[in-house]
Motif scaffolding. Structure first.
Motif, short mmCIF file in Angstrom:
data_model
loop_
_atom_site.label_atom_id
_atom_site.label_comp_id
_atom_site.label_asym_id
_atom_site.label_seq_id
_atom_site.Cartn_x
_atom_site.Cartn_y
_atom_site.Cartn_z
N MET A 222 23.22 -25.54 1.56
CA MET A 222 23.26 -24.55 2.59
C MET A 222 22.79 -25.21 3.88
N ASN A 223 23.38 -25.04 4.84
CA ASN A 223 23.19 -25.48 6.38
C ASN A 223 21.87 -24.57 6.96
N GLY A 224 20.74 -25.10 7.14
CA GLY A 224 19.78 -24.48 7.85
C GLY A 224 19.96 -24.02 9.11
N ASP A 225 21.00 -24.54 9.88
CA ASP A 225 21.27 -24.17 11.19
C ASP A 225 21.48 -22.98 11.33
N LEU A 226 22.21 -22.19 10.38
CA LEU A 226 22.59 -21.04 10.37
C LEU A 226 21.50 -19.94 10.62
N PHE A 227 20.27 -20.30 10.45
CA PHE A 227 19.18 -19.50 10.51
C PHE A 227 18.03 -20.15 11.65
N ALA A 228 18.83 -20.91 12.44
CA ALA A 228 17.97 -21.52 13.50
C ALA A 228 17.46 -20.63 14.58
N SER A 229 18.25 -19.51 14.84
CA SER A 229 17.90 -18.65 15.80
C SER A 229 16.86 -17.53 15.30
N GLU A 230 16.57 -17.53 14.07
CA GLU A 230 15.41 -16.84 13.60
C GLU A 230 13.97 -17.38 13.64
N GLU A 231 12.80 -16.85 14.17
CA GLU A 231 11.68 -17.04 14.05
C GLU A 231 10.93 -17.24 12.95
N MET A 232 10.93 -18.37 12.19
CA MET A 232 10.52 -18.44 10.92
C MET A 232 9.06 -18.78 10.84
N VAL A 233 8.31 -18.22 9.87
CA VAL A 233 6.98 -18.40 9.66
C VAL A 233 6.67 -18.91 8.24
N SER A 234 5.91 -19.91 8.14
CA SER A 234 5.64 -20.60 6.89
C SER A 234 4.62 -19.67 6.26
N SER B 287 15.04 -12.90 6.53
CA SER B 287 15.69 -14.10 6.18
C SER B 287 14.44 -15.19 5.55
N VAL B 288 14.92 -15.82 4.75
CA VAL B 288 14.00 -16.52 3.93
C VAL B 288 14.50 -18.01 3.54
N GLU B 289 13.69 -19.01 3.57
CA GLU B 289 13.95 -20.15 3.65
C GLU B 289 13.14 -20.68 2.30
N VAL B 290 13.62 -21.65 1.28
CA VAL B 290 12.82 -22.35 0.40
C VAL B 290 13.33 -23.56 0.54
N HIS B 291 12.02 -24.65 1.13
CA HIS B 291 12.38 -26.10 1.26
C HIS B 291 11.74 -26.53 0.13
N GLN C 218 20.06 -29.61 -4.07
CA GLN C 218 19.94 -29.01 -2.70
C GLN C 218 18.43 -28.93 -2.33
N SER C 219 18.02 -29.26 -1.15
CA SER C 219 16.53 -29.23 -0.85
C SER C 219 16.17 -28.11 -0.23
N LEU C 220 17.34 -27.12 0.27
CA LEU C 220 17.14 -25.97 0.89
C LEU C 220 17.93 -24.77 0.73
N VAL C 221 17.10 -23.81 0.24
CA VAL C 221 17.81 -22.73 -0.36
C VAL C 221 17.45 -21.60 1.05
N ALA C 222 18.52 -20.94 1.81
CA ALA C 222 18.29 -20.12 2.61
C ALA C 222 19.07 -18.98 2.82
N GLY C 223 18.68 -17.88 3.12
CA GLY C 223 19.76 -16.63 3.29
C GLY C 223 18.66 -15.34 3.44
N PHE C 224 19.48 -14.35 3.50
CA PHE C 224 18.47 -13.10 3.46
C PHE C 224 18.52 -12.38 2.02
N LEU C 225 17.04 -12.25 1.93
CA LEU C 225 16.84 -11.76 0.68
C LEU C 225 17.09 -10.25 0.33
N GLN C 226 18.07 -10.12 -0.47
CA GLN C 226 18.75 -8.91 -0.67
C GLN C 226 18.19 -8.21 -1.97
N GLN D 112 7.48 -28.22 -6.10
CA GLN D 112 6.77 -27.92 -4.85
C GLN D 112 7.60 -27.60 -3.66
N VAL D 113 7.52 -26.28 -2.98
CA VAL D 113 8.45 -25.89 -2.26
C VAL D 113 7.62 -25.31 -1.02
#
Length: 289
Positions: free
Chosen positions: A1-13, A52-56, A251-259, A282-283
């Motif tokens: 999954m391409n993380g650029d799709l979510f680049a416009s979102e402000e993500m907090v670790s 939007s949630v990302e698991v790295h 794949q090292s990145l899982v990203a999407g909207f948590l439904q 470890q993520v």
């Protein structure tokens, strides 16, 4: 999954986690509350539905038993050494009717006394369809939640894991013991009259069940003729129409909207991931602010 799709979102670790089975709690209105737990860090996942949630994945994996880093995970979270050495990784854990502590051949008898020589329940559940299963007493309703069941109830109480396996094998003549995880995640379960199905099974399997009870004694195998059905609701905004599964080994990145969350799966608009399957990985968890 391409993380650029979510680049416009402000993500907090929310920090780094070594994944383990999500902890669950059933509320008074039968809704499951999920938490991701690692050390003293806890994240209440229900609160982030629709975000939007990302698991790295960092690329590091740790054994769930010894904590040492390992190149590959075996049997849901073990390094190879302990996967090969521990009784809890033996084939009899998947096939309880093969439990051999009673024969004196278990490699970890003290562990088995605390796990296998304890009361167990045999149950019926509606996960993807009607299924039979077993679990230790005290693990209900957690076991049902982990399997994504929407209805469940115990049908027998036995004195050991071995006996639970024998009773389960008897029920397997009429009922499956596996959950179709893809069907479970589509959320289209029809209600099942578990009381009626239990009574049908008791009648159809009466000779075999009576033989087990006669052989091992009523004090060790007790059929449950009256039990309440546990209804279970899951925090799901939308079920997927098609199931696509993420694998952190690929794949090292899982990203999407948590439904939604069901069983041990996180349901994104982009696919699903089995958290328990990735025990020890470890993520870093990033969530939309």
């Amino acid at each position: 999954m391409n993380g650029d799709l979510f680049a416009s979102e402000e993500m907090v670790s929310h920090g780094e986690f070594v994944l383990d089975k999500m902890e669950t709690r059933l509320t008074a209105d039968n809704l499951v509350r999920y938490e991701l737990v690692s050390g003293d860090r806890r994240v209440a996942l229900n609160d982030f539905l629709g975000k939007s949630v990302e698991v790295h994945f960092s690329g590091r994996i740790f054994c769930c038993y010894c904590g040492q880093e390992t190149n590959k995970s075996f049997g849901q979270g073990y390094c190879y050494k302990h996967f090969m050495a521990l009784a809890q990784c033996d084939a009899c854990m998947m096939s309880p009717e093969k439990c051999h502590i009673g024969q004196g051949t278990c490699r970890e008898p003290e562990w088995a006394e605390n796990v296998c020589l304890q009361p167990h329940y045999v149950y019926l559940a509606n996960a993807s369809d009607l299924k039979v299963g077993i679990t230790r007493a005290g693990q209900l309703p957690t076991r049902w939640i982990d399997q994504g069941a929407v209805q469940a109830m115990p049908v027998a109480r036995v004195s050991s894991r071995y006996l639970s396996g024998l009773v389960e094998v008897t029920f397997k003549q009429k009922v499956a013991d596996k959950t179709n995880w893809r069907a479970m995640l589509k959320g289209d379960n029809a209600d099942i009259d578990l009381h009626a199905r239990r009574d049908e099974l008791f009648a159809d399997l009466k000779p075999q069940l009576d033989e087990l009870i006669q052989q091992y004694g009523r004090q060790h195998i007790q059929l449950i003729h009256h039990s309440e059905i546990q209804e279970i609701r899951y925090p799901v905004q939308r079920y997927p129409e098609k199931i696509s599964s993420f694998n952190l080994d690929k794949q090292s990145l899982v990203a999407g909207f948590l439904q939604g969350i069901k069983g041990q799966y996180l349901i994104f608009d982009t696919g699903v991931i089995n958290v328990r399957r990735h025990t020890g990985y470890q993520v870093e968890l990033r969530i939309q602010a």
